[in-house]
Design an enzyme around this catalytic site. Structure first.
Site, PDB file in Angstrom:
ATOM      1  N   SER A 201      24.071   4.039  -9.740  1.00 28.26           N
ATOM      2  CA  SER A 201      23.172   4.629 -10.738  1.00 28.26           C
ATOM      3  C   SER A 201      22.064   5.393 -10.037  1.00 28.26           C
ATOM      4  O   SER A 201      21.605   4.995  -8.957  1.00 28.26           O
ATOM      5  CB  SER A 201      22.558   3.527 -11.611  1.00 28.26           C
TER       6      SER A 201
ATOM      7  N   TYR B 122      19.950  -5.506 -12.594  1.00 32.12           N
ATOM      8  CA  TYR B 122      20.746  -4.285 -12.658  1.00 32.12           C
ATOM      9  C   TYR B 122      20.552  -3.437 -11.401  1.00 32.12           C
ATOM     10  O   TYR B 122      21.522  -2.975 -10.791  1.00 32.12           O
ATOM     11  CB  TYR B 122      20.342  -3.489 -13.900  1.00 32.12           C
TER      12      TYR B 122
END
Length: 227
Positions: free
Chosen positions: A136, A149
């Protein structure tokens, strides 16, 4: 193309687009699924589509899925696309139970490791191929409430580097894509008031993934591509 691609998360908002893009290019595409309603996102009866029910956090189920992907000697396993993952907003670290932290690792990291572990022998036996992982852009722009995350997606980059170091001499190309916000129905529902000008359509990202799976990307190795 003639080969087989295993696409985890292939029923999701991005995954369905990737699955369709590969099918359109003549791949045999094996897609694991867990909940039956997920399968409705895929083109029903598409030539080359193989659906396998599997829990990708379970090593035995992953091994069986990898074996299924490698069953056709005329269309050997040549690409593995790891799209399984997810995000849940939480509190700051001192407010986040370790179980929530570990849940993000289990969702975003464990399936990728297990799938690569199970499929790499097949890729090596076939003479090489492609592995695509998903991190990401947030790992470079951290934000509060996402320790699990961010840790998991940073670890994906470490895993990709390790795979490259261990398997590039076997002809396995390992690359990572790093999405921003993807324009999926789920993201629209979760962020209804957001400015979507910078969001990216799943079909556009799917084109990049299809390229990374193809022989045309044979010079692209150990890259981290923003999409």
């Amino acid at each position: 193309m003639g080969g087989t691609a295993l696409v985890t998360g292939g029923t999701g908002g991005l995954g369905a687009a990737v699955t369709t893009a590969l099918l359109d290019r003549g791949w045999r595409v094996v897609v694991p699924w867990l909940a039956e309603q997920e399968v409705s996102r895929l083109p029903a009866g598409a030539d080359g589509l193989v659906l396998v029910q599997a829990d990708l956090t379970d090593a035995a189920a992953v091994g069986a899925c990898a074996a299924q992907a490698a069953t056709d000697p005329d269309r050997p396993l040549r690409a593995v696309v790891n799209l399984v993952g997810g995000f849940a907003m939480g509190g700051r670290v001192h407010e986040t139970p370790v179980e929530e932290f570990e849940r993000q690792l289990r969702l975003n990291l464990r399936p990728a490791y297990l799938v690569c572990q199970a499929t790499l022998p097949h890729l090596v036996e076939a003479g090489g191929g492609a592995v695509v992982l998903v991190s990401s852009q947030a790992v470079r722009k951290p934000f509060s409430g996402a320790a699990g995350y961010l840790t998991a997606k940073t670890a994906v980059l470490g895993l990709a580097g390790a795979l490259h170091a261990e398997y590039f001499k076997d002809g396995v190309r390992v690359n990572t894509i790093q999405p921003g916000v993807i324009d999926t129905p789920a993201n629209r529902a979760d962020m209804p008031d957001s400015d979507r000008k910078g969001w990216t359509a799943p079909a556009d990202i799917a084109e990049t993934v299809a390229f990374l799976c193809s022989d045309a990307s044979r010079a692209v190795r150990n890259s981290q591509l923003d999409v």
